[in-house]
Design an enzyme around this catalytic site. Structure first.
Site, short mmCIF file in Angstrom:
data_model
loop_
_atom_site.label_atom_id
_atom_site.label_comp_id
_atom_site.label_asym_id
_atom_site.label_seq_id
_atom_site.Cartn_x
_atom_site.Cartn_y
_atom_site.Cartn_z
N LYS A 42 30.26 -52.22 -2.96
CA LYS A 42 31.05 -51.46 -3.93
C LYS A 42 30.19 -50.95 -5.09
CE LYS A 42 35.67 -53.02 -2.83
NZ LYS A 42 36.91 -53.69 -3.28
N ARG B 290 35.63 -60.32 2.53
CA ARG B 290 35.95 -59.09 3.28
C ARG B 290 34.72 -58.20 3.21
NH1 ARG B 290 37.86 -53.93 2.18
NH2 ARG B 290 39.23 -53.03 3.79
#
Length: 273
Positions: A221, A255
């Site tokens: 991210k 995740r």
């Protein structure tokens, strides 16, 4: 801690890895990468072989400013993938990344085991009743607004207190309907600045007060690659570093895009702790 996936009790006291399969053309890292059946099967087989306990399938990009797509388009993208993966891997535990109750119900009936909702039921009032009716584990994430507006809503008087309040309210709403298998996701990258993302990560242990398993979604991210002045493609090393930190803070599920490296983090963390 355990969750019940299609009659199988999954022990989360040993952290698990959830592999990401995006079937959208515009996801921030792997959008458009898995287009045909052969490529999808190859990637899922790789993630399962490397140690993924769950595969999370998403057909609606939730990156900041993502293009809105209709329910029909989302369903048309995701349902054939669910059917393909259940056929190829009968024991697979599929998580469906959607905030729409119709998509959730259709995928559960097709064999999905978990629903992963970025809105915790706030974008579809029928979502919580659907989860209660179908008795599947439910991942509830923190987000303000929607993917199109969330980054303009990163304003908080007290970030950590507001997240605690948000989850307390959503847990109460879910449990009032009889939903018991709830998983918390603090929503890294969703309606939060880079500094706020790191504040949440540094204080991740506070969420144990909610007595629910914690899912952490940090993989590649912008909080990582912008901090390192890189891009998502070159963010694996930074992702691995923060995965290890999250595990020391008590994360139960990672995740991830890169399963092998995350599984190695779990193994090393288990030896450390």
């Amino acid at each position: 801690m355990t969750i019940n996936c299609k009659g199988e009790l999954i022990n989360l006291n040993v952290p698990k890895v959830m592999g990401i399969l995006n079937v959208t053309p515009d996801s921030f890292y792997d959008g458009g990468k898995y287009k045909d059946e052969k490529g999808i099967i190859k990637q899922v087989a790789k993630m399962l072989t490397e140690g993924a306990s769950f595969i999370d399938v998403g057909a609606y990009s939730s990156k900041p400013g993502a293009i809105h797509v209709s329910e029909e388009e989302e369903l048309g993208r995701i349902l054939p993938i669910i059917e393909l993966l259940i056929r190829e891997f009968p024991d697979i535990l599929l998580s469906i990344d959607t905030f729409r109750s119709r998509i959730a119900k259709t995928c559960i009936l097709a064999g999905a085991a978990i629903i992963n909702d970025i809105s915790a039921g706030k974008l579809d009032e029928k979502m919580l009743p659907t989860i209660a009716e179908n008795k599947v584990p439910y991942i509830m994430m923190h987000m303000k607004g929607n993917p199109q507006t969330m980054q303009s809503l990163a304003n908080y008087q007290n970030l950590l207190v507001e997240l605690q309040y948000y989850f307390s309210e959503r847990i109460a709403a879910a449990t009032s309907l009889g939903i018991s298998d709830l998983i918390i996701d603090a929503g890294f990258g969703f309606s939060k600045t880079i500094e706020q993302n790191f504040e949440v990560l540094k204080n991740l242990e506070l969420f144990h007060n909610l007595n629910r398993p914690l899912l952490v979604g940090l993989s590649r991210k912008s909080m990582i690659y912008k901090t390192l002045e890189q891009n998502a493609k070159n963010a694996l090393n930074g992702t691995t570093a923060l995965h290890m930190y999250a595990l020391t803070k008590g994360a139960h599920i990672l995740r991830v895009h890169d399963v092998k490296e995350a599984v190695e983090c779990v193994k090393l963390a288990e030896n450390l702790m």
